[in-house]
Design a protein around this motif. Structure first.
Motif: not given
Length: 258
Positions: A110, A124, A160, A162, A176, A202, A212
């Motif tokens: 992130n 995304d 990505r 979290g 997250t 994500w 997200w």
């Protein structure tokens, strides 16, 4: 037919999470790290660095997929980030190309997009806006993945990630968090999805407070089962940086957070 998956940075925190969760009948996990590891059932060990082209080429031989976790896990000096996180990631992709590995799963973060405002619904394909040199390295890794897909035909999935931990420690983490079990499910989907091409998705759990997108990860076959809300009564309040920026406290290093 035996499938062989190379995990770089296998001695790290996420590597330790993934080893038991990626174990399958008919699969061998090849574990690479600078620190010596002991191979368990269905595992092979290579001791060396992702910055060494010869080590990476040897480690990539006969591999069906690479899960690239290795690198400094947080902020560091520019020379260290450049040498390990950026040049090392290039070495991983180039070794995969030379060895004929068809797929690389890249552990992005992130923090590649950390200076975007917190609280927005993040798609995304959110464009890079890194919050640190570490975040720059993750944006660079995504760009390398795009290049190696378009130029050389590798399937590349960038995750990505979290807050990957046993439980979230703060209020930000309620949105997250990526649980260890969901981390395993996400990486398994990235390894197994047919012909993903190049994707950036994500990596979070099915959190009630998530902002997200999970659309891209679900399109790979990822079905998260955990929700950080069960920890809501035990987390600490969000800091000013966490309320302001998607990257949270990493953004406190920058002038915008002062």
């Amino acid at each position: 037919m035996t499938q062989r998956v190379l995990i770089t940075g296998a001695a790290g925190r996420v590597g330790a999470i993934l080893r038991p969760r990626l174990a399958r009948d008919g699969r061998v996990l090849r574990l690479l790290d600078r620190r010596p590891l002991e191979a368990g059932a269905g595992e092979e060990v290579v001791t060396g660095s992702v910055t060494d082209p010869d080590v990476m080429l040897e480690a990539s031989a006969g591999v069906d997929a690479v899960v690239h976790l290795a690198g400094h896990p947080g902020e560091n000096t520019w020379p260290e980030i450049l040498a390990v996180n950026i040049d090392g990631t290039h070495t991983v992709f180039e070794a995969a190309r030379q060895a004929g590995v068809p797929r690389v799963v890249f552990a992005s973060s992130n923090h590649a997009v950390g200076y975007h405002p917190a609280g927005q619904d993040a798609p995304d394909d959110l464009v890079p806006r890194p919050d640190t040199f570490y975040g720059v390295s993750k944006a660079a890794g995504e760009a390398l993945g795009s290049l190696y897909h378009d130029r050389h035909g590798l399937d590349v999935v960038c995750l990505r990630i979290g807050t990957c931990a046993e439980h979230p420690g703060d209020e930000r983490g309620l949105g997250t968090w990526l649980s260890p079990d969901d981390c395993g499910r996400l990486v398994e989907a990235a390894i197994s999805a047919p012909k993903p091409g190049f994707r950036v998705v994500w990596g979070i759990s099915a959190n009630t407070r998530a902002r997200w997108s999970l659309d891209g990860a679900r399109a790979l076959g990822y079905e998260p089962r955990d929700d950080a809300e069960v920890f809501a009564d035990s987390v600490t309040p969000a800091t000013a940086a966490q309320k302001t920026f998607l990257g949270g406290d990493f953004c406190a290093f920058g002038p915008e957070a002062k």
